[in-house]
Design an enzyme around this catalytic site. Structure first.
Site, short mmCIF file in Angstrom:
data_model
loop_
_atom_site.label_atom_id
_atom_site.label_comp_id
_atom_site.label_asym_id
_atom_site.label_seq_id
_atom_site.Cartn_x
_atom_site.Cartn_y
_atom_site.Cartn_z
N ASP B 533 47.48 44.93 36.49
CA ASP B 533 48.25 43.73 36.16
C ASP B 533 48.18 43.52 34.65
O ASP B 533 47.43 44.22 33.96
CB ASP B 533 47.61 42.54 36.90
CG ASP B 533 48.50 41.32 36.91
OD1 ASP B 533 49.64 41.40 36.44
OD2 ASP B 533 48.04 40.27 37.40
N GLU B 536 51.74 44.40 30.24
CA GLU B 536 52.92 44.36 29.35
C GLU B 536 52.60 44.76 27.91
O GLU B 536 53.47 45.38 27.30
CB GLU B 536 53.55 42.96 29.40
CG GLU B 536 54.13 42.59 30.76
CD GLU B 536 53.06 42.22 31.79
OE1 GLU B 536 51.93 41.94 31.38
OE2 GLU B 536 53.36 42.23 32.99
N ASP B 609 55.17 36.98 39.14
CA ASP B 609 54.78 35.64 39.59
C ASP B 609 55.98 34.79 39.96
O ASP B 609 56.39 33.90 39.22
CB ASP B 609 53.94 34.97 38.50
CG ASP B 609 52.70 35.79 38.19
OD1 ASP B 609 52.40 36.70 38.99
OD2 ASP B 609 52.06 35.53 37.17
#
Lengths: 543, 980
Positions: B533, B536, B609
């Site tokens: 996770d 980015e 999300d």
């Protein structure tokens, strides 16, 4: 459950058909698994007649799944393993022939032959050992429980006694109050006329107005104080509870602003070296302080003066005021009032007056008789009010005792046998990580930081396990206690606790978990839940 | 898993949340985008606009084998600057166009393609370039599908056309611009440095000959400040602008990830749907909007254009911040404008002509979806967070008590002590290995999160080792370790562009210490897989919640150049690490949030999300369809929505969506109420149990679709235009779709209170309701039918002509179904025929690459008055045609099995293992009449027949239904059943 290797037995379909027709059938249904004379068989729900050979052939024919008791071919059915050497058990059909040896089926009958070996001997032994241990625990626990019940019985006696005593006390106090009330009423009616006149005074009226405004102001002020405290609590919780990692500037600003306002040091700061020293903070505070004006009361003074002021007896003041400014009436009204009484009534009045005066003197409410001390109705009132207080406290004692009595054997409170009464007020603690969790049974649960600081209320006793379908007062009912309406989380609900009890010889909290934000689950043991073995077994029989 | 903040999220309050728009740049907040947009603006206002770029014909050099050519390109704005053009045609007809500045003052980033491409593409040997006066061209392809590539010299325009019709053109609108490297001009000290009009006039006295194209001002060339961050831009401006036109295509799809419709709405031109271009800049967007062009967590710069006549595509291998405008200048044309901050021009033209062709061409470049471990396409149960090992055990026990199937339990960040990944929080997880073993005892797995930020404390051995190895990302000075804030507080980021990090990263996942003195995860097991996770990368205190653009990576590249690749490199290394834990290697499962073109080779992704709203439920389907087109089939959205507490109705509908999504995981934010299926009241609990059982029964269909995707790049879930490329009415449909080639058509309900649904049937075919066998009729010009959709039923149809293999026995987890018998449902088409396939392998190893697999074809055909249902060995047939029956080029090659040779033996070990698995039930829908006999090898079988509507009868109603009991003893062998 033991994972087994994926060796598939290359069984042809015909070999599967050789499974015994009664395989996996529960003993109570065994007799239904017999073929008709035409070698057919009817599904247990009567919906369909199938070939006898189709029973347990690993293909689901019946809508109710009854034709496949032993293969798992029909979903949502049960498989019975005999577990010779141990006790039989049911498993869901989804676990039959899935390659795993179910612990419930120690005979290995849930899998194809040769996959699982029978472990019933060992399992049986272990089961009995465990059962014996449990029985022992329960036995010990139930003895303690019995002592709790005995306590409750004694408590009942005690409370009943309290009720009786307090009832007497109430009656006595009631009589006193009645008498005093009577007295005050008479006094008041006597002085009323004169008083009414004086109450016309602008000063008195202004005083009343002042009183009213002051009272309202005080109320308003209290409301604000309360709000301020709530806001402060919210901000303090935000300050200690926010996640500095989120880097939300709005939150940071709120926290910093609060710290500045409340004179708290920065916490969780990204740049530790930016943290101001205590002295800096201190000096800030000094600068903050406003210059005091003269004639302005300090907070402490105000807090002291205001309630006193509001409790003033204006009627007494009025009378004293009269005296002070030297009004013609230098005698108490009570003594002069005779002049207004019609002659015909005078003897009765004097009798009453004398009686009253004697009584008042006895209690020291007025001094002497002839020296002209004012026989203040206010003094009479004070006597009445203290009598009333005594009455209330007696009543309270009585009603508390009655409530305690009614809760004592109320299944929603201390149980039909009163077995939980003993634990009321018992506080249990468990320290986990940075916090110690405390629950005072039937009272409040708390989270206390081990490093010091404010503790949070996790809620007050609210109810037992009232889940639908549970019998009130059953052991399952007492297996969970809820504590609700604790301190509100700044970004979540009000904190609450679900306390899960099991039978044990000690009262103890075993674990604490925050399963959802601000919703805690405690597990604990208590003898109060250890039902005597006979009771449990009786229950089983009933089922 | 989560975005920035949970602040102010009230668990019980209805979701009235909104993204913080000001945290992210729009085009007008980014200087390079302003400059690019300004070019388009000026071009639009100037009728005489002509691109300044042209090819110098004298420089044209065709390679000796004729396969490619290079040429010099000049810009009339800067005659002294040299650009080089390189054009080549691949074996599959894909055209690659590259251009870079030659001998410039700096070097543009040119490595995006090398990370995205699965291998260096093979150049076609059959191309002949013809050099004309005004252009160079090559024509190739079979008759009727002649592709013509033309590079016009002045101005430089690249056109790909087919049969004389322009399919795609680069720079046909003259918006191409490659800002060359230049020297910063220090401001001249003017003697009369007075402010005001006078000095402005002084500037105007020197006319700028380039202002018609570049504008007057140097807008943010050398430094750019946004909010509190200043981007130092030491290399100056290096924007790349390119217009890409599809003059004959009405619909464009692709460029995920955006929360928008499948057929991309317009962003510029009159009455555009959006007024902001689509953006590709991988971002952790907190509470993203369900209808927006904002960039999200990942970027795949592939775009498809579709019309009734053809499908073409482009893949723009660029990893810097990119804005894309989409417009339809006319009803049947599409125009796009791509503006990137840096990087070379490296565009692949995918000639199509059908959807299946562009998917094959695109995945030929970037790789197909990796065939996942079988268990990972089953149901995943996640939450932020299961708080302890006992919590995990309790959740598992509750699932089993309620007989609800589940394969995987997940742990979010709270398992890790102070968010130091790999380090268990022993207070709550005292026995991680025992916990994992308790889960795997029921043939289940665990997935545990590992994020790329490392807590900067010397007591964290992983950080310490990374520091010692010098593999952490650097600040703009190229020397100092970059420090940012994330879950773990003050953190550093591993620079996975640095090859020195790779072996070390692999070692971290080893479950035994071995002889290494470095960190290994001995408190883990090989049944624990990984979730990546925040890759980015998400950095709480960085610009746009990420890394400063002037940070320096390995090789001296700035973060701006490769930002969009960052997430992919992380999941790439993690998946290799997980694969390398065992010998022989086993298939890894790695879920990633951030991705790029090629990430499909490394596992699965999810849409981040999302919010628990009906809008997010609906847009999640569209996003997953878009990702499937872009090669990333193994995708899904959090079931139930990450934020919020869905009402039971919404949760049930969301489970239906999840059950028909390639990646099926329920997940929830830490502030939400628990919502595991067993917590639901009746009837919801039973409905969800049935939904999960439906997914499990259909796993053979899903796995077969994944296998097909891994072989030929076809999406696992397919929107209408993919299946019916000539049915214009279906081109914009993105709320119903097909599962693989199975013939299953699903339209999940995403509206509150619905009781029925309109399903569009594109062709003159019979469609059967999956649950009731009710026959619906489509029409050649398309037809909507009303399908009942009570809460316990998802509108699910089987197109006539399908054969569905399912396994109908409910189990606790999918591996426990491995020897369960099959049910075959034959849905006859209007002609009384059907076809379906089934792919099986062991589901976890790479044995399939060595031929350990079963691949069957089931057919039904009418011969005279009889219907023959047969099974044939598809793997053997493929091998006979010289085709590999499985994808063995990717991971298989990496791990040294399946070297690309066609390996298949019908008697392979896996086939032997499942030989005893039978077909327990054969269902035939739509027979014309009651059969007289149903025989296999002449022997009569046991069967039942319920009369009803015949497939070819044109009527609607309950279809005729034949059920044959225990027809076939083995799923592996060939057989033929005759229904007479």
């Amino acid at each position: 459950m033991l994972p087994v290797s994926w060796i598939l037995l290359a069984l042809p379909v015909s070999a599967l058909a050789a499974v015994d027709k009664a395989y996996g059938v529960s003993p109570s249904l065994l007799e239904k698994y017999t073929p008709s004379s035409k070698s057919t068989w009817t599904c247990l729900d009567g919906s369909k007649e199938i070939a006898w050979s189709a029973v347990n052939d690993d293909f689901c024919d019946c809508l109710d799944g009854s034709d496949e008791p032993g293969t798992g071919a029909c979903p949502n059915t049960s498989f019975y393993c005999t577990n010779e050497g141990h006790i039989g058990a049911f498993i869901p059909s989804s676990r039959v022939n899935d390659g795993l040896c179910e612990s419930e089926c120690c005979d290995g009958s849930d899998e194809r032959p040769g996959v699982c070996k029978s472990t019933c001997k060992e399992v049986g032994e272990a089961y009995r050992a465990k059962r014996d241990a449990e029985r022992k625990l329960r036995k010990t626990g139930s003895k303690i429980r019995a002592s709790y019940i005995a306590f409750a019985v004694k408590e009942k006696k005690r409370l009943e006694d309290v009720v009786i005593t307090s009832e007497k006390e109430v009656a006595a106090q009631q009589r006193e109050v009645n008498r005093l009330k009577d007295l005050v009423e008479r006094t008041e009616s006597l002085s009323m006329a004169a008083l009414e006149h004086r109450k016309e005074s602008p000063l008195y009226r202004a005083l009343l107005k002042h009183h009213q405004v002051l009272k309202s102001l005080q109320k308003e002020h209290e409301k604000h104080l309360e709000r301020e405290k709530e806001l402060g609590d919210i901000l303090s919780n935000l300050r200690t509870g926010y996640n500095p990692n989120y880097q939300d500037m709005a939150v940071l600003e709120a926290v910093r602003g609060w710290e500045f306002l409340a004179g708290l040091p920065h916490i969780n700061d990204v740049h530790k070296d930016d943290q101001p020293t205590e002295e800096e903070l201190g000096s800030d505070e000094v600068e903050e302080e406003e210059e005091e004006e003269e004639d302005i009361l300090t907070v402490e003074e105000l807090e002291e003066e205001l309630p006193a002021l509001l409790e003033s007896d204006y009627e007494s003041l009025l009378i004293e005021h009269d005296k002070h400014v030297g009004t013609p009436s230098d005698e108490s009204l009570l003594f002069n009032v005779g002049s207004y009484v019609p002659d015909a009534l005078l003897p009765q009045f004097e009798a009453v007056r004398d009686g009253l005066l004697t009584w008042l003197r006895t209690f020291g409410i007025i001094k002497g008789g002839s020296d002209g001390e004012p026989a203040d109705t206010s003094r009479a009132k004070q006597a009445l009010s203290s009598a009333e207080n005594a009455l209330r406290s007696a009543e309270r004692e009585k009603s508390n005792a009655e409530q305690d009595l009614s809760r004592l054997f109320d299944p929603k409170w201390f149980g039909r046998d009163g077995e939980w009464k003993k634990l009321q007020g018992t506080c249990l603690e468990k320290s986990i990580g940075d916090y110690t969790y405390e629950v005072c049974l039937f009272g409040e649960a708390k989270q206390k930081p081990n490093s010091g600081g404010t503790s949070f209320s996790l809620g007050h006793f609210d109810r037992w396990n009232d889940a639908a379908g549970l019998e009130l007062g059953s052991p399952e009912y007492y297996s969970k206690q809820y504590y609700a309406r604790g301190t509100k989380c700044w970004n979540g609900p009000m904190r609450s606790v679900q306390l899960v009890w099991t039978c044990g010889t000690e009262n103890a909290i075993l674990s604490v978990q925050e399963l959802e934000k601000c919703e805690y689950q405690f597990t604990g043991t208590t003898p109060a839940l250890c039902l005597p073995l006979e009771d449990l077994e009786k229950k089983k029989d009933e089922l | 898993m989560r975005a920035l903040s949970s602040l102010l999220l009230l668990a019980a309050a209805p979701l009235a949340l909104a993204v913080k728009l000001e945290d992210f740049k729009t085009c007008d907040k980014a200087a390079f985008c302003r400059r690019g947009k300004a070019i388009a603006q000026r071009a639009g206002e100037n009728p005489d606009w002509k691109s300044p770029y042209s090819v110098d014909p004298s420089s044209l050099a065709i390679s000796s084998d004729q396969t490619s050519f290079t040429a010099a390109v000049k810009s009339s704005l800067y005659p002294e600057i040299n650009f080089g053009l390189d054009v080549r045609v691949h074996k599959d007809g894909v055209v690659r166009v590259r251009m870079d500045e030659v001998n410039g003052k700096g070097k543009r980033y040119d490595e995006a393609a090398s990370w995205a491409l699965v291998a260096e593409p093979e150049i076609s040997k059959d191309i002949r370039w013809t050099v004309g006066k005004k252009e160079v061209r090559a024509t190739y392809g079979p008759k009727g599908n002649k592709v013509d590539v033309e590079i016009a010299f002045n101005p430089l325009v690249v056109t790909l056309s087919r049969n004389g019709r322009t399919e795609v053109a680069l720079n046909s609108l003259g918006l191409m611009h490659m800002e060359h490297f230049r020297t910063k001009e220090e401001p001249q000290p003017t003697p009369e440095a007075v402010e005001g009009e006078e000095s402005a006039q002084t500037v105007m006295e020197v006319p700028n000959p380039r202002s018609w194209f570049e504008g007057e001002e140097e807008d943010g060339y050398w430094e750019e400040t946004w909010k509190s961050w200043t981007d130092s831009k030491p290399k100056g401006p290096q924007m790349l602008s390119m217009d890409i036109s599809f003059p004959n295509h009405e619909h464009v799809y692709g460029i995920p990830q955006h929360a928008t419709r499948l057929s991309l709405p317009t962003t510029s031109g009159e009455d555009s749907y959006y007024n902001e271009p689509y953006r590709l800049w991988n971002s952790d967007v907190f509470e993203y909007m369900a209808d927006s062009t904002m960039s999200l967590y990942g970027s795949i710069p592939v775009m498809y254009a579709h019309s009734k006549e053809s499908t073409v595509g482009i893949f723009n291998a660029i990893a810097s911040d990119t804005f894309i405008d989409v417009a339809h200048p006319s009803a049947h044309s599409s125009y796009t404008h791509w503006i990137s901050e840096s990087g070379i021009l490296d565009i692949f033209l995918l000639p199509g002509p059908k959807p299946a062709d562009v998917f094959k061409q695109y995945t030929g470049l970037t790789g197909t979806q990796e065939l996942p471990p079988h268990w990972s396409i089953a149901y995943h149960q996640c939450r932020w967070n299961y708080v302890s090992s006992d919590d995990v055990r309790t959740v598992q026990r509750r699932f089993d008590e309620e007989n609800i199937p589940v394969d995987v339990f997940w742990l979010d960040i709270e398992y890790a002590e102070e968010h130091k990944y790999f380090i268990w929080d022993k207070k709550n997880f005292p026995d991680p290995v025992d916990m994992a073993n308790d889960v795997s005892a029921v043939a289940r797995k665990m997935v545990v999160i590992v994020d790329p930020h490392l807590k900067r404390v010397q007591s964290y051995p992983v950080y310490k080792e990374a520091q010692e190895l010098d593999v952490l990302a650097k600040t703009k000075d190229g020397q100092s370790e970059y420090e940012g804030w994330c879950w773990s507080g003050s953190s550093a980021w591993v620079d996975f562009f640095n090859p020195a990090s790779w072996e070390w990263w692999k070692g971290l996942f080893k479950t035994s210490q071995g002889s290494s003195d470095k960190c290994a995860w001995i408190e883990s097991t090989t049944d624990v897989h990984i979730w990546n996770d925040m890759n980015e990368p998400a950095i709480f205190n960085g610009p746009e919640i990420s890394m400063p653009r002037d940070n320096i990576h390995y090789g001296g590249w700035e973060h701006r150049d490769l930002h969009n690749l960052n997430g992919m490199l992380f999941s790439n290394q993690t998946s290799q690490a997980v694969r390398a834990r065992t010998d022989p290697p086993m298939r890894p499962f790695v879920l990633t949030r951030s991705f790029f073109a090629g990430s499909q080779r490394f596992g699965a992704m999810w849409t981040g999300d999302n919010l628990g709203t009906w809008e997010h439920m609906a847009v999640g389907i569209k996003m997953v369809l878009s990702l499937n087109l872009a090669g990333f089939s193994f995708s899904g959205s959090d079931v139930g929505g990450f934020f919020g507490n869905p009402e039971p109705e919404m949760l049930v509908r969301w489970y239906h969506v999840g059950a028909f999504t390639p990646f099926f995981r329920a997940h929830a934010h830490i502030d939400t109420k628990r919502r595991e299926p067993y917590l639901l009241d009746e009837p919801y609990k039973s409905i969800v149990r049935d939904i999960l059982r439906l997914r499990y029964s259909m796993l053979p269909i899903w796995y077969t679709a994944f296998h097909e995707s891994s072989v030929n790049g076809m999406p696992v879930v397919r929107p209408h235009f993919v299946v019916f490329p000539e049915d214009e009415a279906g081109f914009a449909i993105d709320d119903q779709y097909f599962v693989g080639s199975s013939g299953l058509l699903v339209k999940p309900v995403t509206e509150k209170g619905a009781t029925e649904a309109q399903v569009y049937l594109a062709d003159d075919q019979v469609y059967y309701d999956y649950f009731t066998s009710h026959a619906y009729r489509g029409a050649a010009k398309g037809r909507n039918v009303t399908v009942p959709a009570p809460l316990d039923r998802v509108p699910l149809l089987v197109r006539g002509g399908a054969v569905l293999p399912t396994r109908e026995r409910p189990r606790r987890s999918s591996p426990l179904m491995r020897r369960d018998p099959f049910t075959l449902t034959v849905a006859l088409d209007t002609a009384g025929a059907a076809r379906g396939t089934l792919y099986l392998d062991d589901g976890e190893s790479y044995g399939h690459a060595a031929g350990a697999l079963v691949w069957r074809e089931f057919t039904a055909a009418r011969r005279g008055r009889a219907t023959h249902v047969a099974s044939a060995d598809l793997a053997a047939a493929a091998a006979a045609h010289g085709q590999a029956p499985t994808a063995n080029a990717g991971a298989g090659a990496d791990v040294g099995v399946g070297t690309g040779a066609v390996v298949y033996d019908p008697q392979n070990a896996f086939a032997d293992e499942v030989r005893a698995v039978r077909v327990e039930k054969l269902v035939v829908l739509g027979l014309e009449r009651r059969p007289g006999t149903v025989t296999l090898g002449g022997a009569e079988l046991e069967w039942e027949f319920v009369p009803g509507v015949a497939s070819g009868a044109g009527k609607e109603g309950a279809a005729a239904r034949l059920v044959v009991k225990n027809p076939v003893a083995s799923i592996v062998g060939d057989w033929e059943i005759v229904i007479q």
